[in-house]
Each structure stands twice: as C-alpha cells, then as structure tokens.
Write a protein that holds these residues in place. Sequence first.
Motif, short mmCIF file in Angstrom:
data_model
loop_
_atom_site.label_atom_id
_atom_site.label_comp_id
_atom_site.label_asym_id
_atom_site.label_seq_id
_atom_site.Cartn_x
_atom_site.Cartn_y
_atom_site.Cartn_z
N VAL A 45 33.21 -20.02 -11.91
CA VAL A 45 33.38 -18.76 -12.65
C VAL A 45 32.06 -18.30 -13.25
O VAL A 45 31.64 -17.15 -13.08
CB VAL A 45 34.46 -18.92 -13.75
CG1 VAL A 45 34.42 -17.75 -14.73
CG2 VAL A 45 35.84 -19.03 -13.11
N TRP A 46 31.37 -19.19 -13.96
CA TRP A 46 30.15 -18.76 -14.66
C TRP A 46 28.99 -18.55 -13.70
O TRP A 46 28.18 -17.64 -13.90
CB TRP A 46 29.79 -19.78 -15.74
CG TRP A 46 30.87 -19.93 -16.76
CD1 TRP A 46 31.65 -21.03 -16.98
CD2 TRP A 46 31.34 -18.92 -17.67
NE1 TRP A 46 32.57 -20.78 -17.97
CE2 TRP A 46 32.40 -19.50 -18.42
CE3 TRP A 46 30.97 -17.61 -17.93
CZ2 TRP A 46 33.09 -18.79 -19.41
CZ3 TRP A 46 31.66 -16.90 -18.92
CH2 TRP A 46 32.70 -17.49 -19.64
N SER A 47 28.91 -19.34 -12.63
CA SER A 47 27.84 -19.10 -11.66
C SER A 47 28.09 -17.79 -10.90
O SER A 47 27.14 -17.08 -10.56
CB SER A 47 27.73 -20.27 -10.67
OG SER A 47 28.88 -20.39 -9.87
N THR A 48 29.36 -17.46 -10.64
CA THR A 48 29.66 -16.20 -9.98
C THR A 48 29.18 -15.02 -10.82
O THR A 48 28.55 -14.09 -10.31
CB THR A 48 31.18 -16.06 -9.73
OG1 THR A 48 31.61 -17.14 -8.89
CG2 THR A 48 31.51 -14.74 -9.05
N LEU A 49 29.50 -15.06 -12.11
CA LEU A 49 29.08 -13.97 -13.00
C LEU A 49 27.56 -13.84 -13.01
O LEU A 49 27.02 -12.72 -12.98
CB LEU A 49 29.62 -14.21 -14.41
CG LEU A 49 31.15 -14.17 -14.56
CD1 LEU A 49 31.56 -14.52 -15.98
CD2 LEU A 49 31.70 -12.82 -14.15
N LEU A 50 26.86 -14.96 -13.05
CA LEU A 50 25.40 -14.92 -13.10
C LEU A 50 24.81 -14.42 -11.78
O LEU A 50 23.94 -13.53 -11.77
CB LEU A 50 24.86 -16.32 -13.41
CG LEU A 50 23.34 -16.46 -13.46
CD1 LEU A 50 22.76 -15.61 -14.59
CD2 LEU A 50 22.92 -17.91 -13.65
N VAL A 51 25.28 -14.97 -10.67
CA VAL A 51 24.72 -14.59 -9.36
C VAL A 51 25.03 -13.14 -9.03
O VAL A 51 24.17 -12.40 -8.54
CB VAL A 51 25.24 -15.53 -8.26
CG1 VAL A 51 24.82 -15.05 -6.88
CG2 VAL A 51 24.73 -16.95 -8.49
N VAL A 52 26.27 -12.71 -9.28
CA VAL A 52 26.63 -11.32 -9.00
C VAL A 52 25.83 -10.37 -9.87
O VAL A 52 25.38 -9.30 -9.40
CB VAL A 52 28.15 -11.11 -9.18
CG1 VAL A 52 28.52 -9.63 -9.16
CG2 VAL A 52 28.92 -11.86 -8.08
N ALA A 53 25.62 -10.73 -11.14
CA ALA A 53 24.79 -9.88 -12.01
C ALA A 53 23.37 -9.77 -11.47
O ALA A 53 22.77 -8.68 -11.47
CB ALA A 53 24.77 -10.46 -13.43
#
Length: 314
Positions: A45-53
């Motif tokens: 969840v948190w890596s997705t938010l970071l990478v997508v941002a």
Amino acid sequence: MNPAAENRSGLWVAVASFVLWGLMPLYWHLLKAVPSMQVVAHRVVWSTLLVVAWLLWKNGRGWLRAALARPRAAWMLALSGALIGFNWSLYIWAVNAGHVVESSLGYFINPLLNVVLGVVFLHERLSRAQWVAVTLAAAGVVWLTVNFGQPPWIAICLALSFALYGLLRKLLAIDAVTGLGVESVYLFLPALAMLVWGEAHGQGGFLPLGGAPGWGMGMDALLIFGGALTALPLIGFAFAVRRVPLSVVGLLQYIAPTLQFLTGVFVFHEAFDQQRLVGFVFIWAGLAIFALEGLLRSRRAARVMPAPLPAREA
C-alpha cells in the motif's frame, strides 16, 4: 554533469541501493510483532502511493495508460506483480521466522538461475565457465538437500520467483520504476482489502482503526516507511544502471546477499555449521567463476569496440 561524474554518482547510488537491500532484514525484524502478511500488505500500500506519486510527478497522469498500451504489458505485469508479491511475502516471513541465512542463499543462487532461464526460454548459449558455475551451484544445493533431508525450499522459492520475475521484465523491456508502478497498482486493492479486513476483525493494529489495542505509533511509522524502503532502492537501481556498466552492476549485486548472510549469522545468530558451510562454498565458488567470467568478457568486448570517430567541426 560530465560522463565521469555521472558514472561516479551512479556507482555510489548502486552501492547504496544494494547495501539498503542487504540490511533490510534488520528493518523487517523490527516489525516482528506484526503478522507477516500484514507487513507485506502495508509494504504494498505505502510503496504504491509513493511510486505512483513519483510517476505522476515525472510522467503526468497518462503514465499508466501509456504503460499498459504496450503489447502484452497488462497480463505480463499482472503476472510479474503476483511473483514479486509472493517473493516479498516469503522473504518477510522467512526473516521473522529465523531463516535469514537461507534467504540470503536464495539471492546468491538467483544470478545463476537467471542464466538457466536464459538458456531454457531465450535460447541463450552458456560458455564453458558458466556451465561450471551452474554445476557447482547445483552441487551445493544437492549437498544441502542430502545433509538436511530436504531441499532448501525457502532459498529455491525466493530465487525462482525473483528469476521468473526478472525474465518477465526482460521480455517486456519496460522501465523499472514504471513496471513497479503498474505491478503495485495491481496489488494495491488486494493489499488494502486485506488490511481493512484485518482491522475490521480485530486482527490488525494500525493506528488502531479496528478496535484492537494497536501496535503503537512507532510501529505504525515503521510500517509506513517500509513502503519507501521498497521503492527507493529500486528507483536508485534504475538511476544507476543507466550510468554504470552492467558488468560492474553484476558484481555489486552480491553486496545484498552477503550483508543478509552476515546479518543472519552474526546479528541473529542463526545456525551455520560445517555442513552448511560446505554447501555455501560450492555455491560461492560457482558465483566467483560466473562473476569473473562476466568481467573478463566485458573487458574483451570493450577492447574490440571501435574507437568513436572524432566529431566534425561545423
């Protein structure tokens, strides 16, 4: 930035990425009180938010559509996402179950397994030295199997899942961070659903949201930052691989499993007796031959490469 400075910065970023990967067992061990699947779900969840941002900032809102417009990208990245999710889950469970040494073995085996997959699926040909390297590594695995009554399944599954992941990414030939972004989008909803279900049924402890006592703010912060630890080394690797020769990157990649191995033996005091040492020595010998052969081959290729023509003046 001049080429020498770019090469130097790429080298240091590559070293930092592999060191971070190598020391990650220490970080995941701090989260030992959290169930492994919860750690993996938070990581996704948190890596997705970071990478997508990052991708939105770098490539704009159309990055996902552009990535999936590639032929075969949708199903191949879904499959590679499943493989990397399995790899993360097994690795975090293994670290917190006291199998750091065997996990490191998986990443020592991985480069040689990549070679085997290249032969099977890409019809590549092995040199004599590469055959010797693969044979030595196989002998090490057989030794460990015979002496401990079963194959080192954790190492084999980690190596195989990551090698198949690498094969898919090679076949698709997509930018590392963009590929991770698409994989993360595929994994995001299942991971979020797992977290919500856990919180709703009192099995979670984040913040806390579901009425459970909670793991504490310090643990919550570690779970969130675990997403950055997932993304940052890969972004650094993608930066470095464009600036550093692949032969150098190939040698640097052994920093990570070496640090994992040393962490397992000297920090977590996992068993490493003479029988295990013999099996590891076979595998390390194979890796040494493999790495040396690759280095010599790249140097020969550099010597025969024609010198660039002088630029014409306008």
